[in-house]
Structures are given as C-alpha cells and as structure tokens.
Design an enzyme around this catalytic site. Structure first.
Site, PDB file in Angstrom:
ATOM      1  N   TYR A  32       0.617  -0.799  -0.380  1.00 22.50           N
ATOM      2  CA  TYR A  32      -0.224  -0.420  -0.300  1.00 22.50           C
ATOM      3  C   TYR A  32       0.838   1.317   0.164  1.00 22.50           C
ATOM      4  CZ  TYR A  32      -3.757   3.057   0.798  1.00 22.50           C
ATOM      5  OH  TYR A  32      -4.435   3.997   0.301  1.00 22.50           O
ATOM      6  N   GLN A  60     -10.762  -0.231   1.340  1.00 19.10           N
ATOM      7  CA  GLN A  60     -11.408  -1.054   0.260  1.00 19.10           C
ATOM      8  C   GLN A  60     -10.222  -1.681  -0.773  1.00 19.10           C
ATOM      9  OE1 GLN A  60     -11.685   2.424   0.844  1.00 19.10           O
ATOM     10  NE2 GLN A  60     -11.683   3.339  -1.620  1.00 19.10           N
ATOM     11  N   SER A 107       7.490   8.933  12.876  1.00 10.28           N
ATOM     12  CA  SER A 107       9.040   8.774  13.077  1.00 10.28           C
ATOM     13  C   SER A 107       9.805   8.542  14.027  1.00 10.28           C
ATOM     14  CB  SER A 107       9.348   9.179  11.565  1.00 10.28           C
ATOM     15  OG  SER A 107      10.986   8.560  11.134  1.00 10.28           O
ATOM     16  N   GLN A 166      13.858  13.878  10.898  1.00 18.16           N
ATOM     17  CA  GLN A 166      13.365  12.628  11.490  1.00 18.16           C
ATOM     18  C   GLN A 166      11.907  14.213  11.841  1.00 18.16           C
ATOM     19  OE1 GLN A 166      13.118   9.801  11.014  1.00 18.16           O
ATOM     20  NE2 GLN A 166      15.194  10.528  10.352  1.00 18.16           N
ATOM     21  N   HIS A 192       9.238  14.989   9.559  1.00 17.19           N
ATOM     22  CA  HIS A 192       7.485  13.928   9.138  1.00 17.19           C
ATOM     23  C   HIS A 192       6.573  14.390   9.347  1.00 17.19           C
ATOM     24  CE1 HIS A 192      10.416  10.855   6.521  1.00 17.19           C
ATOM     25  NE2 HIS A 192      11.375  11.313   7.070  1.00 17.19           N
ATOM     26  N   ASP A 239      18.014   6.178   5.167  1.00 23.84           N
ATOM     27  CA  ASP A 239      16.851   6.381   4.729  1.00 23.84           C
ATOM     28  C   ASP A 239      17.396   5.964   2.899  1.00 23.84           C
ATOM     29  OD1 ASP A 239      15.955   7.129   6.854  1.00 23.84           O
ATOM     30  OD2 ASP A 239      15.544   9.445   6.419  1.00 23.84           O
ATOM     31  N   GLU A 254      -2.372 -37.445  26.982  1.00 24.06           N
ATOM     32  CA  GLU A 254      -3.267 -35.551  26.247  1.00 24.06           C
ATOM     33  C   GLU A 254      -4.714 -35.989  26.426  1.00 24.06           C
ATOM     34  OE1 GLU A 254      -1.048 -33.904  23.572  1.00 24.06           O
ATOM     35  OE2 GLU A 254       0.499 -33.209  25.536  1.00 24.06           O
ATOM     36  N   HIS A 311      -4.324 -40.683  18.502  1.00 20.66           N
ATOM     37  CA  HIS A 311      -2.740 -40.082  18.117  1.00 20.66           C
ATOM     38  C   HIS A 311      -2.278 -41.599  18.216  1.00 20.66           C
ATOM     39  CE1 HIS A 311      -4.006 -36.179  17.787  1.00 20.66           C
ATOM     40  NE2 HIS A 311      -2.557 -36.009  17.412  1.00 20.66           N
TER      41      HIS A 311
END
Lengths: 427, 427
Positions: free
Chosen positions: B125, B186, B232, B254, B257, B356, B410, B415
């Site tokens: 994204y 969406q 950041s 920083q 930002h 960066d 158990e 098993h």
C-alpha cells in the site's frame, strides 16, 4: 467419508475456505474493557476477573518454582522418559534454526550489518482442563530458550484440583521461568501491560478461546503475538501403494482433536479412496472420542480422486494444510512441488503423531490456510534483528548527491541538510 | 528543546510510552462493512467506494505496464541515477538476508529438515499525495523480489493529476508486477479477498491512514500483514566529542516527518545538550517544514543528560527507537549494549538520512517501541518455512513407546493408534 471425483477446477471451489469476516463487536468491547481495566488497575483487576469468571479467590497468582520441581518428580517414569526424549529431539532440531548476525565490509570505509538479539521476555498461554497439552509447552519453551530469551512466562487458568502436574513438569523441562494461575482476556492483558505481580512481556503466544484470541488481536502492536490458531488439519496425498488402514488412522488422529478439525485425502486411486472410507468407519466405532471425530469426518472431511499427481499437488497447495502426509512411492522427490504446508510427513513411517510428540520439528503450525504465508513456530520467532551502518567521510561524500536529490524529491529538506552539514565549509 | 537532568529511574518514567488502548468502534464497524462488501461484491464495491471517498469514477483500476516504463524514462537523470544507486545498495545488502533450507540426516534412517519457500504474492500500500515516497517502494519491492515472490502488487489512491511519475518509476525499478489505483480500506479488502480485477495476495504491507491501518488489522489472519507503523523516531547517543550542529540537523531530519515524530538526544555532556538546543532553534528558523518540525521538537522531543554511558544505553533501550545514532568515540564497541533499535548509525558520517536512501539497509523499521520485538523489513518477511520428516520403520519403532505414552496422557487415543497401526501383527 465423502468421495469426490471431480475436475481440478471444481475441486478447487470445494476446498476454498469459507472467508466471511465475522467480528463480534460485543466480545470486542468486553475484551477492550477488560484490557483497559487491567492496564490501569493491575493485580486488583486481574483478581476481580478471576473471581468473576473462574470463581476463584487467589491471594497470589504465582506458582513457586519448587512446585515445578515437585511436579517433575511426581509424574510416572514412562511419562518423564517420553518428555525427556521429546525435549532432546526438539532441542537438536531447533538448534539448526539459530541464525547468525552478519557484517559486510566489502567496500573499504563502509561497514553494514545486521545483528540478532533475543527477545527479553515472552508469555505462553496454556488453556485449562484437557486442552492443556504438556507437549505444546515443550514446543514453545525450548525454541525460546535456544533463542536466548531470559524470561519465559507461562499463564494458565486456575483449576479446581490445581494445575495438572504433567503441565508443570513440562514447564520445568522446557525451562519456563515463571508460572501464573491466570486465564482469559485478563491474562493476556496482564502479559501485555504488566501488573504488580506479573511484569509485562514482549511477545504473547499460545492457543485459547474467543476471549483470549480477541485479546491477543487487541494487544497486537503493544506486544508481538503469534498467529491466531484455528482447528487442526491433516491433508494426505496417497497413491495405490499406500496402506488404507494406516491412512484412515492418520486421518482420525487429527479428526479426534475437534469437531471443526479437517481431515482430507487426495489420491489418484479410486480403490484406495474406497478402502480408506471403509476403514474410517471401522476404526471410528472403537474410538473414545468417536463423537468428535465422526462430526469432523462427516462435516469437514473429504476424499478427492484426481487424475494424476500434478493435480493432486496443485489441489493440496490450494488447501495449504497444517499437516501434510506424502504417502506416495519415493516421497522425497516431491518436496519441490510442496508450496504451502506447515509440516510434511514423508512416507509410511512418518505418521503425523510422530511429529506431534518426539520427532523434533515443531507442532505449533499454521492452520486455516495460513501456511500460504506463515511458518511453524521456531527459534526465529524469539529474536529480532537490528541493522547497523558505519561510513567514513569519503563514502558519505560519494553518496551526497544521490541522498540530497532523493530527499528533496520527497520534500524532506531537513534530510538533505543533515548530510550537507557534514561538509559545511565553516567547520 | 527540553533538557532534563534527572535520575535514570525518573527518566525511565518520562520516556515510558503512552499505553492507553484506544479502539474506535465506529471506525472498526465502518471498516468491517467495507471489507465484507468488497469480499462479496468485488470490483463493483471497490468502484462504489472510490466514487464515494476519492471522488473518481474509474472504469479500470489497473495501470498498464507501459506507463511504468514511460515514467522511468520521464524522470530527470539525477533522480534516476539516485534511484539506481539506491537499488544497487539495497540489493547488495538484502542479498545477505537470504536464508537457506536445511536438512539433518545425522541419525541413519531419519531425515529432518526445513525448507524455505517464497510467498506467492504480496501487496504494497502506497499512500497518496506527498506521503508517496519512491524510496519506500524500493525498500519493499527489492527484498520481495530477492525472496523470490512472483507477484508484487502495488495499490495507491487515484490522484487528480495521475500517479506521481517518481512513484511509478520506483515501482518499475523495484520490480513491481502490477499497479492498481485504489486506496483506503477498500484497497486492503481487495488485496485480502481478491476481486475480478485484483487477485488476492498472501501478505499486505505499507503505511496508511487510520482506515487502512484498521483494515489491515481486521484482515490479519486471512492474510499476513506487516506491523502497523507509527510516527518516525530518532534517538541519538552522543558525548562531548560530537558536533552539535550535525546532531541538531539529524534530530530535525526526523522531526520534519510528522508533528507526532519523536526526536531524542541522550548525552553525558551538559555543554553538548545546551549547544544542540541552541542549534535546533537556529536551524528550525530556515526549514520549509518548520511548523511540523517545531511541533514535534516542542511536544515530543527531549534531551536527557545522564551520568555515564551505561545509563545512556539503558535509557535508550527503554525507548527502543526506530533509528539510533551512536555519536560516541569508538562507536562500534557499543554494538553489544544495544538491545532495542530498528537501525543503528555509528559515528559522525552515518547520518540517519544516509540510511533512508542509499546505504542499503531497509528504512521500513519498527516504531513506537516495537523494536523490543520487531525487525526491519527484510527478505525474511517474504518467505515462509515448511518442516519435513522421514523415518524408517526401525526408528519409528524406537519412539513408539514415548509417542503412545504422551498421546494417551493428553487423552488422544487415535494419535496412539495411528502409530500402532504400523506395527499390527496382521500386516
């Protein structure tokens, strides 16, 4: 057991997982309130919830270390030997997962690297009653300790007769450092936010009911969590060389876990399909957990007869089962075709319960199709990485133009100036 | 900039992160409805939301491949050279993160191992507007391709003037395979559940607003997600040998930002503290993003003067910053003291913006104290592991007693019987 003889495309639609998103906002709200209350009021809130939900009144949640020693001494010799064997093999397997830091000094004047650091602390949720599996405690605790985690914490709901000695013995063998009798969302909240008695941990793992699972999702970000586990699954790929009785037994070994467990056989042999279906009926009738296993087999199990092995593998990769048995001739030659599975069992003698207990690989595995992107629990789940770089003046200068160009393209002027500050004339 | 001169314990309380759990159930419900609608109605639902939220009417979301080629040709030469340099160094660093499958055949008759498989597909994204950073596309796409991911998909909200060419050029260089102009919850729903145009992916990553972040949390489990990124951060450890002007410049890089970004200096030098504070004021006055940086510095920034380096490191490990600069004499000797940090910058010429853009290590890093348990984005985020075992009859027989004992302890009879089925007399 249902037998399908359909095309690959039709089968793909049948195995496609039910994907409707179901969020119960009432449970979300209840859990959110529990978490906030525990975050603010600590032990007192935990104590109140234990009184309300578990009907117990605990002055102290913590189980002292000597009780773990006593439990280990109290269990029978065969159980102890079995747990010790499991520990030995889990250890020898998981040691191979230990990763190394690296450093790259291939360009003179530049050092770049990545260092591995263990998490400082992790918390393991162990459900109460019959779902408290000693084997799972080994599977979680041993990789954590191999990774170098200092504090391995276990929480488990208080039980009327006290915590099961096999559970405490396994905790001792696994190297668990602290045990608290606390359950439900309040236990998850305590692990995430810490209380006077229970210091917070960095990561929470282990299965639980809807309240535990919801609480884990909600504290995700504040702490790390493992995947939210779904019902157990087994997928078996078999040809006419396979033994129907053994395959039926393996399918039932997963079906007995849970009515929602999923047992699947994909084969290219119609006669094997029919023989397995009969064997399932025969073996079901004498199983103690017959009702659970029958519901699982009838509601969610299936046998698919496909044209050839290529189709068999393609369909199974769509399923992405937690456990995958390859009961084909020369099974190892197919490893490259397996894209999505948690743990793979090759050939007749790699029956799935072998992996549950003593073979050494982990039995905490991705379920519900998450093997598409998730891995078995391992040492790598208990470490994090930190990158590092060192540059000399000359190498920074060589990159100055590129850095300032990119910074200004992104509108970040102070980024560019930070680099330029190293080369100001006035200095 | 605030300067504290307090004890370690007092400072630990000051840096402790604000932990109140805030869940907006209205947003949760809105996002849940969007996801269900997209899961059920596919493209049509996505189109409706794009009309409603982004005010666009798209017949086709997909951006054809030739537009990426055109974008790469259209950007200026310096930008292209900078992106190519970044790509080269990101590639050479991340190649070292590639992990190997292993096999253990140390016990004759037993094969145990773990195989690494790339995820089949991932979705990235990319936010719209000025927050669409070309550098981040390289940081995500290159490790994915090194891991062997076949389908790297990018989604980004449609823009009035079309998608930024620098973004499309970076997508081309990073090896992104498909780009769709879709944003918000969406877009996350489409990536998780798939639509007619956008096939589902196995993992979703990348930053976004509260709707994107909430959607990622809700689809977690259906697909994998990366961590939810916070503002950041930079933490700097410096002594009297450090240059106040450079340190101030790095703190501001920083702070620019985000108003919620956090810039922190921990030092044992009172005079450095005062010099940096003055430099911050001086440099702030000429910054284009002065308003943002000033709010960050005043509301969330601080300088702490501690007694010695041991205290400095202990406090910084509590902070667990995304970026950590070590501006001390002989900085490499302190690597072992650093427990919690995303990326570490050692010495004067390792200014944070170097990391960066072009140094090679990743800039997608754990924020908000999650460096306690989380790692930088890396090749390991784009693979999963599958265990496998093969046993011969003799080795299974040797383990039979332990397996059946544990299974019956158990309460899992089927098993035990699955293993015993291999040794039934009648066969």
């Amino acid at each position: 057991m249902k037998i399908y003889e359909k095309s690959l495309n039709e089968m793909k639609k049948i195995v496609a997982r039910y994907t409707e998103q179901t969020i119960d906002f009432e449970i979300e709200k209840t859990v959110s309130e529990i978490i906030q209350n525990v975050a603010q009021n600590g032990d007192q809130a935990v104590r109140d919830y234990e009184r309300k939900f578990d009907n117990v009144n605990l002055a102290d949640f913590s189980i002292p270390a000597f009780q773990l020693d006593q439990a280990l001494d109290s269990i029978d010799e065969d159980l102890r030997a079995a747990l010790e064997l499991a520990k030995q093999n889990i250890t020898s397997f998981h040691k191979q997962e230990i990763e190394n830091s690296f450093v790259d000094v291939s360009t003179p004047g530049i050092m770049r690297g990545e260092k591995i650091t263990p998490l400082a602390s992790v918390g393991l949720y162990v459900p109460g009653g019959t779902a408290a599996y000693p084997s799972t405690i080994l599977m979680c605790g041993i990789p954590a300790k191999l990774a170098g985690v200092k504090r391995v914490v276990m929480v488990t709901p208080p039980q009327p007769a006290g915590i099961n000695p096999a559970v405490l013995a396994a905790a001792k063998l696994a190297g668990v450092d602290e045990v608290y009798q606390v359950g439900g969302a309040q236990a998850i909240a305590a692990l995430a936010y810490g209380t006077e008695t229970i210091p917070a941990v960095d990561k929470i793992m282990g299965p639980g009911n809807i309240f535990v699972a919801t609480a884990k999702k909600q504290v995700f970000g504040k702490v790390a969590i493992d995947m939210v586990a779904g019902p157990s699954e087994i997928g078996i790929l078999a040809d006419e060389s396979a033994n129907a009785k053994e395959i039926a037994a393996d399918l039932l070994s997963q079906a007995e876990h849970d009515k929602r467990a999923r047992a699947m056989l994909i084969t290219n042999s119609k006669s094997l399909a029919e023989a397995v279906s009969k064997e399932i009926e025969r073996q079901l009738s004498t199983l103690p957990r017959q009702e659970i296993a029958r519901t699982s087999i009838e509601d969610r199990g299936f046998i698919a007869v496909m044209e050839n092995t290529a189709e068999m593998f393609e369909l199974m990769n769509d399923v992405a089962p937690e456990h995958l048995e390859v009961q084909l001739k020369n099974p190892t030659q197919y490893l490259g075709l397996i894209k999505n599975a948690g743990s793979v069992f090759l050939g007749r003698y790699a029956s799935e319960p072998l992996g549950d207990y003593v073979a050494g690989p982990n039995h905490v595995l991705p379920t519900g199709g998450t093997a598409r992107f998730a891995s078995p629990l391992g040492v790598y789940d208990f470490v994090k990485r930190t990158q590092f770089i060192q540059f000399d003046q000359q190498n920074l200068k060589a990159d100055l133009k590129a850095i300032t160009k990119l910074a200004r393209t992104e509108g970040l002027e102070a980024h560019a100036r930070a680099i330029e500050a190293r080369f100001d004339k006035e200095d």
